[in-house]
Enzyme design. Structure first.
Site, PDB file in Angstrom:
ATOM      1  NE  ARG A  35      -3.259  -4.026  12.112  1.00 48.57           N
ATOM      2  CZ  ARG A  35      -2.628  -3.651  10.995  1.00 48.57           C
ATOM      3  NH1 ARG A  35      -1.628  -2.798  11.048  1.00 48.57           N
ATOM      4  NH2 ARG A  35      -3.002  -4.127   9.823  1.00 48.57           N
ATOM      5  CG  HIS A  37      -8.218   3.335   8.911  1.00 52.83           C
ATOM      6  ND1 HIS A  37      -7.401   4.021   8.044  1.00 52.83           N
ATOM      7  CD2 HIS A  37      -8.519   2.168   8.284  1.00 52.83           C
ATOM      8  CE1 HIS A  37      -7.231   3.320   6.943  1.00 52.83           C
ATOM      9  NE2 HIS A  37      -7.895   2.187   7.064  1.00 52.83           N
ATOM     10  CG  ASN A  70      -3.342   4.450   7.302  1.00 49.72           C
ATOM     11  OD1 ASN A  70      -4.091   3.592   6.848  1.00 49.72           O
ATOM     12  ND2 ASN A  70      -3.314   4.769   8.579  1.00 49.72           N
ATOM     13  CB  THR A  71      -7.007   8.535   6.741  1.00 51.10           C
ATOM     14  OG1 THR A  71      -6.710   9.005   5.425  1.00 51.10           O
ATOM     15  CG2 THR A  71      -7.726   9.619   7.521  1.00 51.10           C
ATOM     16  NE  ARG A 110      -1.797  12.962   0.306  1.00 48.53           N
ATOM     17  CZ  ARG A 110      -2.733  12.533  -0.517  1.00 48.53           C
ATOM     18  NH1 ARG A 110      -2.440  11.625  -1.418  1.00 48.53           N
ATOM     19  NH2 ARG A 110      -3.949  13.011  -0.461  1.00 48.53           N
ATOM     20  CG  HIS A 140     -12.522  -0.296   2.953  1.00 52.22           C
ATOM     21  ND1 HIS A 140     -11.169  -0.459   2.737  1.00 52.22           N
ATOM     22  CD2 HIS A 140     -12.976   0.489   1.958  1.00 52.22           C
ATOM     23  CE1 HIS A 140     -10.831   0.217   1.644  1.00 52.22           C
ATOM     24  NE2 HIS A 140     -11.917   0.791   1.162  1.00 52.22           N
TER      25      HIS A 140
END
Length: 145
Positions: A35, A37, A70-71, A110, A140
């Site tokens: 969800r 990445h 987040n990536t 970002r 992760h």
């Protein structure tokens, strides 16, 4: 039924329940990773900034606070799972981290604002990824390489 047999059955049932709960929680950890990445096929947006603002809201990462970074990885879930199943290189001196051997298309988001106006800036890149794996599943995103 003798007390010895019922105790034995109860113990077996408890062990089975524990195994099922553990598997369920590990599946939940992968689903949370996906969800946060994985975006495949990539959601269309006018530019990387619009993409990040859309996806961070859509994936629930702007609730009560702005997630700072987040990536998103733009590859199939199977391709990313493969990192944990032989398609990655174990990171020395770690228990569960693997670097992908191949590069993935990613968008790095970002935050440039404050909640509730998070205002994300996006950058598209081709990078190798580092993931933590549990039971051969990524749980992760530990960074980009």
């Amino acid at each position: 039924m003798s007390p010895k047999i019922s105790s034995w059955l109860l113990l077996r049932l408890a062990v089975l329940l524990a195994v099922l709960l553990l598997q369920s929680s590990e599946g939940a950890r992968y689903r949370d990773f996906a969800r946060k990445h994985i975006d495949h096929p990539q959601t269309q947006a006018a530019n990387a900034n619009a993409y990040c603002n859309l996806m961070m809201q859509r994936r629930g990462m702007m609730r009560r606070t702005c997630k700072r970074t987040n990536t998103f990885i733009h590859s199939s879930p199977g391709s990313i799972q493969h990192i944990c199943r032989g398609g990655g290189t174990k990171v020395p001196r770690t228990r569960d981290r693997y670097d992908s051997r191949r590069r993935y298309r990613v968008t790095l988001c970002r935050s440039r604002g404050r909640y509730p106006n998070c205002n994300y800036r996006g950058r598209r890149q081709n990078r190798r990824v580092r993931v933590s794996c549990v039971n051969r599943m990524p749980v992760h995103l530990a960074g980009l390489r």
